[in-house]
Design a protein around this motif. Structure first.
Motif: not given
Ligand SMILES: Cc1cc2nc3c(=O)[nH]c(=O)nc-3n(C[C@H](O)[C@H](O)[C@H](O)COP(=O)(O)OP(=O)(O)OC[C@H]3O[C@@H](n4cnc5c(N)ncnc54)[C@H](O)[C@@H]3O)c2cc1C
Ligand code: SF4
Lengths: 447, 130
Positions: A363-371, A373-381, A415-421
């Motif tokens: 139904t949704y993701t947060v963040p909705q967009r990702v830069h 170049g600014r990620l260190e290693k991964a992005c938490e979604v 239950e909110m889910e968490r994913l590491i990209l």
């Protein structure tokens, strides 16, 4: 913008970063911003004490992820208030209501101007280099869901009843029916029962509860309170005070089924029918709002569509667990400090942000967009699904290519889910990533 | 042998466990076989729950000398489930006086349960303008 200052003639305070809201989100953002080198942080909180909604959540169940121990809401808030007190350079102004947030044009040192009011200083403004929005959320009310019937006294939102009992020491009633099985409603069912009231039923419109399973067990089942799934209130009767509630089963289109009515004799109805992010200020400031979350659109650092304006916690999307609020808000605070140090040099030659899309059942993701170049290693979604799935697969795709596949034993809307990209994933999908969830038997049986 | 479903309430993950209980009414904790728990705390909880269920109680007591009139409290450890109502009644008789700090003990060994009643919020004393 100088003219605005001259015409308003308001007394002006200056801060490196201004934080709006002193709940767990605002406190974590302030602490991490200061630790990351922000010269000064000012937190503005409208209540008489900082701590946010946690002050009325006296039950335990907070902090298991973050502190690896089970704390009550006030204890969790207390830890952060203590850390804030020990950190020079953070000031909290309580009793201070923020009325306006404005993002100023790039190039000026002041990027954000906030107007607020409190009983000791009157009306004033704060000029800051960056801002963090942390206003939390508010409860949906009867008006927002349209229950028919008369309008007698005795109908409260669950959070409002929680405040009466836990902060003011007053009982809202003796015999209650709860509409909605969100966590607040479940927690209040137990609280009312322990305080000697009778809770006759908890009614849930959907075929599943939106609350955590552990709360159904320890708040309803422990006390023998029945949970009626696929049920709603079709009438509230009573002249001055609630006297009766009529409930009925609903069909798959959520329409009441004639002949299934049940009548409860009660003096109180608690509504636990959902929370909405509190975004009047964000909207007025011009931040783009995501209709799926009702919160501001954010990137990987929790920056909104307004440069220098960050947002975190329940104002962005409703969280079930404060631990994730703390982690997300720390990220916002650190990013605000970086923004302040770097100045407004974003954009330029940087490749555009990669959007994240909802796939099946998401139904949704947060963040909705990702830069990327600014990620260190991964992005938490963070994301939510729209149905209960026992055994599920989460797929991250770009076009037809499956870039990541994860399994989960159980997914539920409550239950909110968490994913590491991993950062590398984004380089393979400049047009965007789609996150979907499907029951495991439907997906291919991979290793 | 009987099988019984049980949701672990120790953490928000809420594992759905399956217990295998020996026949007879009073199984010993070690006779209970547990599957579906993602970590050992689930097994400990299931065995406790089937033999002597316990909960941490959270509530409030009266407070004087502060800006607010209720102080949130909890039991310092889990107490037998059947003692919850007695403990709630005990809390009706307790009054705390500000200043209070998180962790201050208001009642020691409440009703002989071995658990103390402790404050869960700091409350400053109110300066009374006189
Ligand atoms: C009843 C309830 C029960 C919960 N139970 C649990 C649980 O058992 N375990 C768990 O982990 N999590 C639980 N949560 C979730 C968790 O408490 C929340 O996710 C968390 O408190 C959100 O933090 P926040 O700082 O974003 O919002 P809040 O705590 O709501 O803080 C927002 C703050 O902003 C202030 N504010 C708003 N507008 C303005 C303005 N214009 N000017 C100045 N200040 C403003 C508000 O006064 C408030 O203090 C529960 C939540 C609720 C509501
Ligand atoms: S078994 Fe472990 S992981 Fe599962 S709910 Fe219990 S404590 Fe949490």
């Amino acid at each position: 913008m100088k003219s605005k200052k001259n015409t308003t003639g308001l007394p002006t305070l200056h801060a490196g970063i201004v934080v709006i809201g002193g709940g767990p989100a605002g406190l974590a953002a302030a602490l991490e911003a200061k630790k990351a080198g922000a010269p000064s942080v000012l937190v503005l909180e409208r209540d008489t004490a900082a701590g946010g909604i946690l002050n009325q959540c006296i039950h335990n169940g907070f902090g298991l992820h973050y502190f690896q121990e089970e704390l009550t809401g006030p204890e969790y808030a207390g830890r952060f208030l203590h850390m804030v007190r020990e950190t020079p350079g953070i000031e909290i102004k309580t009793d201070t209501m923020v009325l306006d947030v404005a993002s100023l044009p790039a190039g000026e040192e002041t990027r954000v101007r906030v107007q607020g009011v409190n009983p000791t200083e009157g009306y004033f403004q704060v000029d800051a280099g960056a801002a963090v929005l942390a206003m939390g959320c508010r409860e949906r009310t009867r008006g927002a869901i349209g229950i028919p019937g008369t309008r007698p006294a005795g109908v409260y939102t669950a959070g409002c009843a929680q405040r009466y009992i836990n902060i003011e020491g007053a009982m809202p009633g003796r015999r209650a029916v709860i509409l909605g099985s969100g966590d607040i409603g479940l927690i209040m069912a137990r609280r009312l029962t322990l305080e000697g009231a009778q809770v006759l039923a908890c009614l849930e419109l959907m075929p599943y509860s939106s609350g955590l399973q552990r709360n159904i067990t320890q708040c309803l089942e422990d006390f023998g309170i029945p949970l009626y799934l696929s049920h709603t209130i079709i009438d509230i009767r009573g002249r001055e005070r609630v006297e009766q509630v009529v409930a009925a089963r609903v069909d798959e289109n959520r329409r009441p089924i004639p002949g299934t009515e049940m009548v409860f004799d009660c003096d109180t109805v608690l509504l636990s029918v959902g929370l909405i992010p509190e975004n009047e200020l964000s909207r007025a400031a011009g931040a783009a709002i995501d209709p799926r979350t009702s919160g501001p659109l954010v990137d990987e650092s929790m920056q909104t569509s307004l440069p220098g304006v960050f947002a975190c916690g329940n104002v962005v999307h409703v969280h079930d667990l404060v631990d994730f609020v703390t982690m997300e808000s720390g990220r916002a605070g650190r990013a605000a400090a970086r923004y302040l140090a770097r100045g407004a040099t974003d954009g330029g030659t940087e490749p555009p942000a990669v959007p994240l899309y909802n796939g099946d059942n998401v139904t949704y993701t947060v963040p909705q967009r990702v830069h990327p170049g600014r990620l260190e290693k991964a992005c938490e979604v963070f994301f939510r699904v729209n149905r209960v799935m026992e055994g599920a697969e989460i797929l991250v795709t770009s076009g037809d290519a499956i870039l990541l596949r994860k399994t989960r034993p159980h997914l539920a809307p409550g239950e909110m889910e968490r994913l590491i990209l991993p950062a590398a994933l984004f380089d393979r999908a400049p047009e965007g990533l789609r996150i979907s969830a499907c029951p495991a038997e439907q997906g291919e049986q991979g290793e | 042998m009987t099988e019984k479903p049980l949701v672990c309430i120790v953490c928000p993950r809420g594992c759905r466990m399956t217990l295998t209980l020996p026949d007879g009414d009073a199984p010993l904790p070690e006779e209970i076989h547990v599957t579906g728990n993602a970590c050992p705390r689930g097994e400990t909880y299931a065995r406790q729950e089937m033999t002597a269920p316990q909960r941490v109680l959270t509530s409030t007591v009266r407070l004087t000398g502060a800006a607010l009139t209720r102080l949130p409290v909890k039991t310092s450890r889990a107490v037998p489930k059947e003692r919850l109502r007695d403990l709630i009644r005990l809390l009706d008789t307790v009054t705390a006086a500000a200043p209070v700090h998180i962790g201050d003990i208001l009642v020691k060994n409440a009703l002989g349960t071995g658990a103390d009643i402790v404050a869960t919020r700091d409350m400053d004393a109110m300066e009374t303008p006189e």
